[in-house]
Design an enzyme around this catalytic site. Structure first.
Site, short mmCIF file in Angstrom:
data_model
loop_
_atom_site.label_atom_id
_atom_site.label_comp_id
_atom_site.label_asym_id
_atom_site.label_seq_id
_atom_site.Cartn_x
_atom_site.Cartn_y
_atom_site.Cartn_z
N LYS A 71 0.83 -1.21 0.00
CA LYS A 71 0.00 0.00 0.00
C LYS A 71 0.87 1.26 0.00
CE LYS A 71 -3.26 -0.44 3.09
NZ LYS A 71 -4.04 -0.40 4.36
N LYS A 131 2.18 -3.79 11.23
CA LYS A 131 0.84 -3.85 11.83
C LYS A 131 0.97 -4.32 13.26
CE LYS A 131 -3.36 -3.16 10.22
NZ LYS A 131 -3.58 -2.25 9.09
#
Ligand code: GLU
Length: 474
Positions: free
Chosen positions: A97, A109
């Site tokens: 992304k 994450k």
């Protein structure tokens, strides 16, 4: 709404998408492996005192997927269902992304296994601060190392606690606030971050629907206006995506799905009013004039032009994909369509706008917030007044040359210097539109099966390219 997928299924989907894209690339096999794998992951368990004074052990994770650029970047989710495997897969999505929207970070994450909807604010604060301390201890957080942000189950308040904990434990770091993004404005956050992901989804859908040829292939007229939209999830992302689709795009929001069920009105729902209704009554159901849809999931299969899943991963699977009637699925959540559903939908001619492109607006504005924190100055501070003066001079010159006067009521709008929010929103729009066009070009020019393959391939190649120049030691 159904709960998150069984363990490993989501990771399997992400690997499948990556491997399919890799089969179209000429990148060296070893380098592909490096771009695919997770560089480091930290699993922790720590004690936290509950409200009744008893101790509970909390499990949490942080995965830094790719160190090809640092810091690494990605949200933290609070959910009782999170696993290390899911966290790693989500971190991988962050890597691709960031590459696609030109954010110069690796992907990461974090996840904490607690249920934010049933725990008190005090408990969540203790957990967040302890989690931050654990990350500091292992060097898994810092403006140059790894920078968390909000995700499912977290928001500005949690980011504020993280910033405060970091600042107090790293007392001599001048730009400590750049250790996390998505902070409250009063704690060096940036205006525009709250709506960024949803607004980015709107810009992505709009960019897609401007292409008359693509729309003709779907049997649709170009443009968002008048299109019927069903949105799953009225959290930060779903709410803002729906809001902009309705208020700026002129779309008709016919269905909204949440945990407790769904509501439907063929004439359209007012997103803002539905949100207030849900806040007041703690349920979406029984909204005046709308049909209640038990469980909500059946709404994913209702007739509409655009379906926006903005909740969790694996909501559209081989089970319900054959019945989905939408022409376009805009993935506002991470991984809402699993790979089995994807092939069914593709065969049925549904245009899928992939998550790593559509929801990249959040991390884009996080990048702006990080830049602002590092510079220690807001974006408008150095240019706003200057722009106003230049515009005033220009208008005076035009008036002088033409002998005409600019109507006074028009003047403020024309000459005002941009606010920080206006700068952020304009830059977000440009990032999303450019990213869409870049992925679209890759899809068409390289004759790839779909936009998702193009997005993953572009992500893979950009990361591989940067590894070629840095990051590999002889
Ligand atoms: N959690 C968001 C995402 O999945 C935002 C990440 C960020 O701002 O770093 O893209």
């Amino acid at each position: 709404m159904s709960r998150a997928m069984p363990r490993d299924a989501f990771h399997e989907s992400v690997s499948h998408y990556f491997n399919r894209a890799a089969s179209y690339s000429k990148v060296d096999e070893g380098l592909i492996d490096q771009v695919r794998c997770c560089n480091s992951a930290y699993r922790m368990r720590f004690p936290v005192r509950k409200d009744d004074g008893k101790i509970t052990v909390v499990e949490a994770f942080r995965a830094e997927h790719s160190h090809h650029r640092q810091p690494t970047k990605g949200g933290i989710r609070f959910s009782p269902h999170v696993t290390m495997d899911e966290t790693i897969a989500l971190a991988a999505l962050m890597t691709y992304k960031c590459a696609i929207v030109g954010v110069p970070f690796g992907g990461a994450k974090g996840a904490v296994c607690i249920d934010p909807s049933t725990s008190s604010e005090g408990f969540r604060e203790r957990v967040t601060r302890r989690y931050t301390a654990e990350l500091i201890r292992k060097n898994f957080i810092g403006p140059d190392i790894d920078v968390p942000a909000p995700d499912y189950g977290t928001g500005e308040r949690e980011m504020g606690w993280i910033a405060d904990t970091y600042k107090n434990m790293r007392m001599n770091s001048g730009d400590a606030y750049a250790c996390v993004t998505g902070k409250p404005l009063s704690m060096h956050g940036i205006p525009g971050r709250r709506q960024a992901t949803g607004l980015g989804v709107f810009y992505g859908i709009r960019a897609c629907m401007e292409n008359a040829q693509d729309m003709r292939a779907l049997g649709l007229a170009p443009g968002v206006a008048g299109k019927r939209v069903i949105v799953q999830g009225l959290g930060n992302v779903g709410y803002h995506a729906a809001w902009y689709l309705q208020k700026e795009g002129g779309a008709l929001i016919t269905g909204i799905i949440e945990r407790e069920g769904g509501i439907f009105n063929a004439d359209g729902l007012d997103v803002e009013e539905v949100f207030r209704h849900r806040q007041a009554g703690r349920t979406l159901l029984n909204y005046p004039g709308a049909e209640n849809v038990e469980g909500g999931m059946a709404l994913l299969e209702r007739e509409c032009e655009i379906l926006v899943p903005a909740a969790l991963e694996n909501q559209i699977t081989a089970e319900n994909a054959p019945r989905v009637q939408a022409k376009i699925i805009a993935e506002a959540a991470n991984g809402p369509v699993d790979f089995e559903a994807e092939s069914i939908l593709r065969q049925r001619g549904v245009l899928m706008l992939p998550d790593i492109l559509m929801n990249a607006g959040g991390v884009t504005v996080s990048y702006f917030e990080w830049l602002k924190n590092r510079a220690g100055v807001s974006f408008d501070r150095m240019i706003s007044r200057h722009e106003e003066l230049v515009k005033r001079e220009l208008i005076a010159a035009i008036e002088g040359m033409t002998g005409l006067d600019m109507p006074v009521e028009k003047l403020p709008r024309l000459v005002h210097g941009p606010s920080e929010e206006e700068l952020v929103v304009a830059a977000l729009e440009q990032s999303m539109v450019r990213a869409y066009q870049r992925v679209w070009k890759c899809w068409k020019e390289r004759d790839l099966p779909d936009l998702r393959t193009a997005a993953f391939l572009l992500g893979l190649e950009l990361v591989a390219e940067s590894y070629r120049h840095h990051g590999i030691f002889p």
